[in-house]
Structures are given as structure tokens and as C-alpha cells.
Scaffold this motif. Structure first.
Motif, PDB file in Angstrom:
ATOM      1  N   TYR A 112     -16.983 -16.600  34.083  1.00 22.35           N
ATOM      2  CA  TYR A 112     -16.445 -15.607  35.014  1.00 22.35           C
ATOM      3  C   TYR A 112     -15.885 -16.285  36.271  1.00 22.35           C
ATOM      4  O   TYR A 112     -14.774 -15.971  36.726  1.00 22.35           O
ATOM      5  N   CYS A 113     -16.669 -17.172  36.868  1.00 23.44           N
ATOM      6  CA  CYS A 113     -16.265 -17.804  38.130  1.00 23.44           C
ATOM      7  C   CYS A 113     -15.033 -18.676  37.938  1.00 23.44           C
ATOM      8  O   CYS A 113     -14.124 -18.691  38.787  1.00 23.44           O
TER       9      CYS A 113
ATOM     10  N   GLU B  78     -21.717 -16.773  33.193  1.00 23.24           N
ATOM     11  CA  GLU B  78     -21.466 -16.647  34.631  1.00 23.24           C
ATOM     12  C   GLU B  78     -20.485 -17.707  35.121  1.00 23.24           C
ATOM     13  O   GLU B  78     -19.600 -17.415  35.947  1.00 23.24           O
ATOM     14  N   ASN B  79     -20.593 -18.919  34.618  1.00 22.41           N
ATOM     15  CA  ASN B  79     -19.636 -19.969  34.989  1.00 22.41           C
ATOM     16  C   ASN B  79     -18.241 -19.634  34.479  1.00 22.41           C
ATOM     17  O   ASN B  79     -17.234 -19.913  35.153  1.00 22.41           O
TER      18      ASN B  79
ATOM     19  N   HIS C 141     -24.377 -11.311  42.238  1.00 21.38           N
ATOM     20  CA  HIS C 141     -24.637 -12.755  42.156  1.00 21.38           C
ATOM     21  C   HIS C 141     -23.324 -13.535  42.137  1.00 21.38           C
ATOM     22  O   HIS C 141     -23.174 -14.539  42.859  1.00 21.38           O
ATOM     23  N   LEU C 142     -22.385 -13.092  41.318  1.00 21.11           N
ATOM     24  CA  LEU C 142     -21.092 -13.790  41.240  1.00 21.11           C
ATOM     25  C   LEU C 142     -20.354 -13.728  42.571  1.00 21.11           C
ATOM     26  O   LEU C 142     -19.688 -14.690  42.970  1.00 21.11           O
TER      27      LEU C 142
ATOM     28  N   ILE D 275     -17.169  -6.873  35.198  1.00 19.20           N
ATOM     29  CA  ILE D 275     -18.324  -7.726  34.953  1.00 19.20           C
ATOM     30  C   ILE D 275     -19.359  -7.010  34.083  1.00 19.20           C
ATOM     31  O   ILE D 275     -19.775  -5.890  34.390  1.00 19.20           O
TER      32      ILE D 275
ATOM     33  N   CYS E 268     -25.469  -8.654  38.336  1.00 21.34           N
ATOM     34  CA  CYS E 268     -24.685  -9.830  37.964  1.00 21.34           C
ATOM     35  C   CYS E 268     -23.453  -9.968  38.860  1.00 21.34           C
ATOM     36  O   CYS E 268     -23.121 -11.067  39.318  1.00 21.34           O
TER      37      CYS E 268
END
Length: 436
Positions: free
Chosen positions: A274-275, A271-272, A304-305, A251, A301
Motif C-alpha cells: 500500500y505505502c 501494508e508495505n 496506521h498507514l 484500504i 489499518c
């Protein structure tokens, strides 16, 4: 006997004799105490990884065991770094260029006098030589590295020591002030040879400085490629068997990506991405390990993920790991069956252990590395490629793997590069004398 060095950092690159480097003379001289100026103790453990690899390789080549790194920022241990670093980067990024330049001048001047100059002078006690490298040090981001490199060269001059630049990345976009700092440092005549880590860096160095100061750059592979031997990492097949294959998701914070990228970076969009990528990998039957190279903004980060993925139906497939040392980082990466990463030294560590990867484009230095090992097909832009397509590409990479012969040639070239540096040092240091 003469040494050989790779003319470019590519598999199968021809090795050419370098008549200036007489290794027979190097073998007759006493071991040299070398101080390597870099950012070893940066929160980004990739910097520590390449530093530890370079230290050990120089010692293996014949340098004195009293050879070690001097952190350009004055740090002395590994640590998580300042949690406010991300906020500082965001603030600088928002300032208009003229105000941004003014904002950094006073802090740099204060740190130079109070911290960096005394730290450098103390580190050079008993030293025979200075090496500046590796890492992306020849870059002008808010005058940070031009200031520190100029101070390191001045310190070498005060001690009467020769200096070498080794394994450095070079970037474009130098400010007038940053260029002037480097030019004044080079005019001192202390820097004897320059080795950079890719052909793009060579072209940039030669056009900015090398041609004017008769210091043409030679290309050598990044010393981080020696991670597998430095940390005694075995083949992944020898690791403990797992129920499911494991993929590493390295990340990098949108804040850091934005700081080093030319284009716009959408925080929520990355971020989306990554998810979605993690979810698709889990659905395909993989365990997914989220980890970082250590920078505070990256760690924030990743946390958060992790909280977002805890609500995922396949939450048991997601693992969160935070390496605390370069060796822990290298061992973690070596344990994966595949890797996604922005950070270049995560990709380099993967290559060192022959772990297939998909490199996420953001900084020209990453492009340069993957092209240098002839794996440009494994480089994608996450802002243009869907997580589904990225997963398919990693599957292809895992199926084909990293060619053993090409890998051996790249690692051999990395060793030859350090040997060339050591021979140049031994042939230059005025205090060298026959071994007892």
C-alpha cells in the motif's frame, strides 16, 4: 405485457421474456410493503449502499413507500462497529476447525433468542412480503448467515408472507450444519423465487439447493450498480476542477483479506505494498486519498498507514477521508479519476460512476463482478504484481475508460432485475387487490 431479465450479469447480455412475471397484473395491484432483510447497517458501508439502492429501485418500480431494510444483526443505524471485531476475526482464524465450530454455537443461540427473532417479528408488522438480499448472504462463515436467514424465513412463515432471495452472492464451503439450516428453511415452502448476482453464484446455488427444491436461480446484476442514479451523482467532469488528478486508495485490512482468502496473507507485506503504491502515485503527480468502506479493522489499518505516510517526502499529496454513510462513500468514489480497491462495492460504485479502477484480487465474488462487466483485465493480485505494474495498469484503465454503451447496458440490466423482482412480488402476494 411481460418483463425482461438479464440471463447473466454482462454488458450486452441478452434479455429474455419471463412469462411468469406479468407486469400488467403488478400494475393493477396495490403497492406492496416490502421488508428487505440484509446487513444494511453493517460497518462496511458497501452493504448500506446496495441496500439503499435496492430500496429505492423497488419503490420506483411501484412498491409502497413503506419499503425498507431490516438489518439481520438487529442494527438500526450506521456506525463504526465494534473496535474488537478484528481481534475476534483473528482469534477465530487461529482456532482449529472443530473448536471454531463449537465457539460460535452458543453466541449464535443466545443472539437468536434474545435479539434477532424479536427484531425480525417486529419488523414484519404490516408487511406484505419479505426479500432477503442483496450482498454476499448465502455464505457459511461460522454459521452466521445460515442461522440468520433461517430465522428470517421462519419469521416470514409465521406471518404468512412469501419470501424472495434477491441479488445475493453464493459461496462454496458450506458446513453440514449450515447446509442443514438452509435446507430446513427452504422446506417451509416460503421462498418463491431466487435471484443471484453472478453466474458463479447461480451454479453454486443450483448445485447446493436449487435443484433439490425446484428453486433455480436467475442471475441479476448487483443493485449497487444503481448508485449513480440513487445518489444523483453527476459526471466527474462536472465536479470542481483540481490542481492534480485524484486517485482513491481503498484500504482493506490484512485481517479481513486473510479471513476471505484461500492463500496466506503477509500483514507487513500488504501494508508495505500500500505505502509503495501511494508513494509511486504521488511521485507520478497524483493526489492520493486513503479511505475505507468503514469496517473497524480497515479503519485501523488506514490510520496506521496514514501515520507511516506522514514521514514521506510527499506527505502533502496524501489525504485521509472516512465516509460515514453510503452516500458519502459513493460521492467520494465518484470524485476520483481512478481507484484501487479490494472491496467489491467500492469497485461497483466506481463502475456505476464510470470511474476507472484496478480491482485487487482476494475473494471470488470480486473476480465474478469484474468479469461480468468484461473488465477482467483490470483485476490484479497484489501479492504477485508490483506497485509499479499496478500503477501502469491504472494508467491504461484511465486512458481507455469505461465504455459508455456497455455501462448503460449493465445499469439497464440492474434496473430490469429489480423490475422482475417487483413483478414477481406483485404476482405472488395473496393479499394483493386492485388499486383504488
Amino acid at each position: 405485457m411481460t418483463s425482461t431479465i438479464a440471463v447473466q450479469n454482462t454488458p450486452g447480455a441478452d434479455l429474455i421474456p419471463d412469462p411468469e412475471l406479468d407486469t400488467s397484473r403488478a400494475m393493477r395491484t396495490r403497492p406492496q410493503r416490502i421488508r428487505i432483510f440484509n446487513v444494511k447497517y453493517s460497518p462496511n458501508l458497501g452493504d448500506g449502499l446496495l441496500s439503499e439502492c435496492l430500496e429505492q429501485a423497488l419503490i420506483d418500480c411501484g412498491a409502497h413507500i413503506d419499503t425498507w431494510s431490516v438489518d439481520l444483526a438487529g442494527r438500526t443505524t450506521y456506525g463504526p462497529g465494534d473496535a474488537q471485531r478484528g481481534a475476534l476475526i483473528r482469534a477465530l482464524h487461529l482456532l482449529p476447525p472443530p473448536l471454531r465450530k463449537l465457539a460460535v454455537l452458543l453466541p449464535l443461540a443466545i443472539q437468536s433468542q434474545r435479539r434477532w427473532r424479536p427484531h425480525y417479528d417486529a419488523a414484519l408488522l404490516g408487511a406484505d412480503c419479505v426479500v432477503i438480499g442483496g450482498g454476499n448472504l448465502l455464505v457459511d462463515l461460522d454459521l452466521n448467515f445460515p442461522t440468520k436467514i433461517a430465522l428470517a424465513v421462519e419469521a416470514a412463515e409465521r406471518k404468512g408472507l412469501p419470501a424472495f432471495l434477491y441479488g445475493c452472492g453464493v459461496s462454496s464451503g458450506w458446513s453440514r450444519k449450515g447446509r442443514a439450516l438452509m435446507q430446513r428453511a427452504l422446506k417451509r415452502g416460503v421462498v418463491r423465487r431466487v435471484f443471484v448476482r453472478d453466474d458463479r453464484s447461480r451454479l453454486l446455488w443450483d448445485s447446493e439447493f436449487g435443484n433439490d427444491f425446484d428453486l433455480p436461480a436467475t442471475v441479476v446484476p448487483d443493485p449497487g450498480l444503481l448508485a449513480r442514479s440513487r445518489y444523483h451523482l453527476g459526471e466527474r467532469a462536472s465536479l470542481q476542477p483540481r490542481d492534480r488528478p485524484s486517485i482513491g486508495l481503498n484500504i482493506t485490512s490484512p485481517v479481513a483479506v486473510r479471513y476471505h482468502s484461500i492463500g496466506e496473507v503477509d500483514t507487513a507485506g500488504l501494508e508495505n505494498w500500500y505505502c509503495d503504491l501511494a508513494d509511486r502515485l504521488a511521485a507520478a503527480g497524483y493526489d492520493v486519498t486513503l479511505f475505507t468502506n468503514g469496517s473497524p479493522e480497515d479503519r485501523a489499518c488506514a490510520r496506521h498507514l496514514r501515520s507511516v505516510l506522514e514521514a514521506n517526502a510527499r506527505a502533502d499529496r496524501f489525504i485521509h477521508v472516512e465516509p460515514e454513510t453510503p452516500e458519502e462513500l459513493a460521492r467520494l468514489i465518484a470524485s476520483f479519476d481512478g481507484l484501487f480497491a479490494f472491496r467489491m462495492h467500492a469497485v461497483i460504485a466506481a463502475y456505476s460512476s464510470r470511474v476507472p479502477f484496478v480491482a485487487l484480487r482476494w475473494d471470488p465474488k470480486l473476480d465474478s463482478f469484474v468479469q461480468s462487466v468484461d473488465l477482467g483485465r483490470w483485476l490484479v493480485n497484489p501479492f504477485e504484481v508490483s506497485p509499479e505494474a499496478a500503477c501502469e495498469l491504472l494508467g491504461e484503465a484511465m486512458s481507455s475508460g469505461i465504455n459508455a454503451r456497455d455501462h448503460a447496458q449493465v445499469v439497464r440490466s440492474a434496473l430490469d432485475g429489480v423490475a422482475a423482482l417487483h413483478a414477481a412480488i406483485a404476482g405472488t402476494v395473496v393479499s394483493a387487490k386492485p388499486c383504488d
